[in-house]
Design a protein around this motif. Structure first.
Motif, PDB file in Angstrom:
ATOM      1  N   TYR A  42       0.836  -1.203   0.000  1.00 45.13           N
ATOM      2  CA  TYR A  42       0.000   0.000   0.000  1.00 45.13           C
ATOM      3  C   TYR A  42       0.870   1.252   0.000  1.00 45.13           C
ATOM      4  N   ASP A  81      -7.635  -4.966  -0.464  1.00 45.47           N
ATOM      5  CA  ASP A  81      -6.711  -5.034  -1.602  1.00 45.47           C
ATOM      6  C   ASP A  81      -5.880  -3.752  -1.604  1.00 45.47           C
ATOM      7  N   LEU A  84      -5.568  -1.570  -5.272  1.00 47.10           N
ATOM      8  CA  LEU A  84      -6.676  -0.835  -5.894  1.00 47.10           C
ATOM      9  C   LEU A  84      -6.952   0.523  -5.261  1.00 47.10           C
ATOM     10  N   PRO A  85      -7.056   0.842  -4.064  1.00 46.16           N
ATOM     11  CA  PRO A  85      -7.274   0.000  -2.889  1.00 46.16           C
ATOM     12  C   PRO A  85      -8.761  -0.277  -2.671  1.00 46.16           C
ATOM     13  N   LYS A  86      -9.030  -1.429  -2.143  1.00 41.31           N
ATOM     14  CA  LYS A  86     -10.390  -1.806  -1.763  1.00 41.31           C
ATOM     15  C   LYS A  86     -10.416  -1.819  -0.235  1.00 41.31           C
ATOM     16  N   GLU A  88     -12.789  -1.785   3.441  1.00 42.91           N
ATOM     17  CA  GLU A  88     -14.057  -2.029   4.128  1.00 42.91           C
ATOM     18  C   GLU A  88     -14.053  -1.204   5.421  1.00 42.91           C
TER      19      GLU A  88
END
Length: 93
Positions: A42, A81, A84-86, A88
């Motif tokens: 990241y 992820d 991408l970032p994904k 939640e």
């Protein structure tokens, strides 16, 4: 969640944790990663030139609630992820 180890990104300069702000309310969510390598990915992907100004540290799930309370975070932002970032978002209850 309490028996797991999580990884956080912290500034070497001022000691603040990397956070996410998903809305204009100003609520901060602590950015968390499931793997040390995800946190590094990241940083390298999204903060390339600044990555050396941050450190990755681990925290057991059992200490997470106390950390959220101490720093006044509204919840956690679990990075699913890092590229991408994904992310939640989970609010503290």
């Amino acid at each position: 969640m309490f028996s797991e180890i999580y990884y956080l990104v912290r500034s070497k300069t001022d000691g603040r944790y990397l956070t996410a702000h998903p809305n204009a309310e100003g609520v901060s969510y602590l950015l968390m990663f499931r793997e040390h390598s995800d946190a590094l990915s990241y940083l390298n992907t999204h903060a390339g030139e600044l990555a050396n100004r941050f450190a990755v540290e681990s925290i057991p799930g059992s200490q997470l609630k106390a950390l959220l309370k101490r720093w006044g975070f509204g919840g956690v932002a679990m990075v699913a992820d890092p590229l991408l970032p994904k992310i939640e978002f989970l609010q503290q209850g």
